[in-house]
Design an enzyme around this catalytic site. Structure first.
Site, short mmCIF file in Angstrom:
data_model
loop_
_atom_site.label_atom_id
_atom_site.label_comp_id
_atom_site.label_asym_id
_atom_site.label_seq_id
_atom_site.Cartn_x
_atom_site.Cartn_y
_atom_site.Cartn_z
N ASP A 26 27.44 -8.33 -21.32
CA ASP A 26 27.93 -7.02 -20.84
C ASP A 26 26.80 -6.00 -20.68
OD1 ASP A 26 27.65 -6.72 -23.64
OD2 ASP A 26 29.36 -5.36 -23.79
N GLY A 108 34.29 -6.19 -39.27
CA GLY A 108 33.19 -7.16 -39.33
C GLY A 108 33.62 -8.54 -38.86
N GLY A 110 34.31 -9.23 -35.38
CA GLY A 110 34.09 -9.44 -33.94
C GLY A 110 35.29 -9.03 -33.11
N SER A 113 36.74 -3.36 -34.22
CA SER A 113 37.32 -2.27 -35.01
C SER A 113 36.49 -1.00 -34.82
CB SER A 113 37.39 -2.64 -36.49
OG SER A 113 36.10 -2.92 -36.98
N SER A 114 35.17 -1.14 -34.64
CA SER A 114 34.33 0.06 -34.48
C SER A 114 34.64 0.75 -33.16
CB SER A 114 32.85 -0.29 -34.47
OG SER A 114 32.56 -1.36 -35.25
N GLU A 145 28.13 4.97 -29.85
CA GLU A 145 27.66 3.78 -30.61
C GLU A 145 26.17 3.58 -30.41
OE1 GLU A 145 29.60 0.42 -31.78
OE2 GLU A 145 31.54 0.92 -30.92
N ASP A 157 33.47 -3.64 -25.23
CA ASP A 157 34.47 -3.37 -26.26
C ASP A 157 35.20 -2.06 -26.01
OD1 ASP A 157 33.21 -5.56 -27.23
OD2 ASP A 157 32.25 -4.56 -28.93
C1 GLA Z 1 29.48 -6.79 -29.42
C2 GLA Z 1 29.04 -5.64 -28.52
C3 GLA Z 1 29.44 -5.90 -27.06
C4 GLA Z 1 29.00 -7.29 -26.60
C5 GLA Z 1 29.37 -8.35 -27.63
C6 GLA Z 1 28.80 -9.72 -27.29
O1 GLA Z 1 30.86 -6.86 -29.48
O2 GLA Z 1 29.62 -4.43 -28.94
O3 GLA Z 1 28.91 -4.89 -26.24
O4 GLA Z 1 27.63 -7.31 -26.30
O5 GLA Z 1 28.94 -8.01 -28.93
O6 GLA Z 1 29.38 -10.22 -26.15
#
Ligand code: GLA
Length: 344
Positions: A26, A108, A110, A113-114, A145, A157
């Site tokens: 991304d 934490g 993936g 949540s952030s 972020e 995200d």
């Molecule tokens: C995290 C980052 C995203 C993306 C993913 C990996 O979630 O926040 O921007 O790079 O890792 O695909």
């Protein structure tokens, strides 16, 4: 409408997300396919007429007070405070706020949540604005972020949680943020499994991978590493070549997966997920042996596809399978790996 003290309680709910495919591309000009989850964060916010913000969480504890301009300090409340400070700097709000969070998104893992916390704060802060725009909110959340928290993440995200609805896949072109919403076919079941291994993004590993991609793109004189030529990548130093190979191949897999999704080709999509995991494991090197074993067993027990999801280094893996198989498959996987839990 300009600055406001918001003298009523505002409540917003923002989902977490799982990325089906298109990992670590991304910020490399790729297309990604995240999907919002039923797991979500609910944020309540009210002006407090003081020169401080208080942030509390049903999961993490009692209110802590901060001055209105206090910097990030590596605490979960940073994601709220970054949002409030951004909103004040941009004239959306004035004064201090009491904010409470209640979340069912594992931290934490993936599952963003952030991003959901920052987007929820910005959404609450701008809900009354006539120019409310979820894409602008996502871009602001990414900025927070990157610059307040200090994680150089891409836009996936924030876009996924700002515009997504559970059960819909967002095919997002991260170059121009254009997107297409594709409903998940009814005979596709997506299961998100927590490996039980926690990870943190702010610990520098995310930035390291991102820097490697930037270095590879720079060496090839490209703006987007996804555009690289496979033969040119092969001439890079070995480690950068592996990173580049993942990015280019993942970009192609993500494009192919949109075709498979639209055609309802679950097996084809599953194959692409499996190839994505192998590439994240061998070329991008963001998996861990325990999750490699879980992903392999998920396939052996009957999933069409399985892969580590999000930034990796622990957290969740995502599986695709036929709805009829789910119960028996899950029991077999759980027997083999008792530390896992099903998130969605
Ligand atoms: C995290 C980052 C995203 C993306 C993913 C990996 O979630 O926040 O921007 O790079 O890792 O695909």
């Amino acid at each position: 409408m300009t600055g406001t003290g918001l003298n009523k309680t505002i409540r917003v709910t923002v989902p977490g997300r799982v990325n089906l495919i298109g990992e670590w591309i991304d910020f490399n000009g790729g297309t990604v396919l995240p999907m919002a989850l039923n797991q979500a964060i609910t944020l309540e916010m009210r002006a407090n007429d003081r020169d401080e913000d208080t942030v509390s969480s049903r999961q993490f504890g009692d209110p802590r007070a901060f001055s209105l301009t206090a910097p990030a300090e590596g605490h979960w409340s940073d994601y709220v405070r970054g949002g409030l400070q951004y909103a004040r700097e941009n004239g959306w709000l004035t004064g201090g706020f009491d904010v409470t969070l209640d979340s069912t998104i594992p931290v934490g893992a993936g599952l963003s949540s952030s991003a959901a916390t920052v987007v929820a704060t910005l959404k609450a802060a701008s809900l009354d604005r006539t120019d409310y725009d979820p894409v602008a909110i996502a871009m602001a959340a990414k900025d927070i972020e990157n610059n307040f928290i200090g994680v150089p993440c891409g836009i996936m995200d924030q876009m996924a949680v700002a515009i997504g609805a559970p059960g819909e896949v967002i095919a997002l072109d991260t170059r121009d943020r254009s997107f297409e919403i594709v409903p998940l076919p009814s005979d596709w079941c997506v299961v998100v499994v927590h490996s039980g291994i926690a990870r943190a993004l702010a610990d520098g590993r995310y930035k390291q991978r991102r820097d490697e991609c930037l270095l590879a793109a720079e060496a090839l004189q490209l703006e987007h590493l996804c555009d690289a030529d496979v033969s040119a990548i092969a001439r890079l130093p070995a480690e950068l070549a592996r990173r580049g190979r993942h990015v280019v191949s993942e970009g192609a897999r993500a494009r192919d997966s949109i075709t498979a999704l639209k055609a309802g080709d679950r097996l084809g999509f599953g194959q692409l997920m499996q190839a994505s995991h192998a590439s994240l494991r061998d070329d991008f090197e963001v998996s861990v042996p325990e999750i490699d074993a879980m992903v392999a067993d998920a396939i052996t027990f009957g999933a069409d596809g399985a892969r580590i999801t999000g930034a990796g280094f622990g957290g969740c893996f995502v599986c695709l399978l036929s709805p009829e198989k789910v119960d028996v498959w899950w029991q077999a996987l759980l027997r083999r790996h008792p530390g896992i839990s099903r998130v969605a």
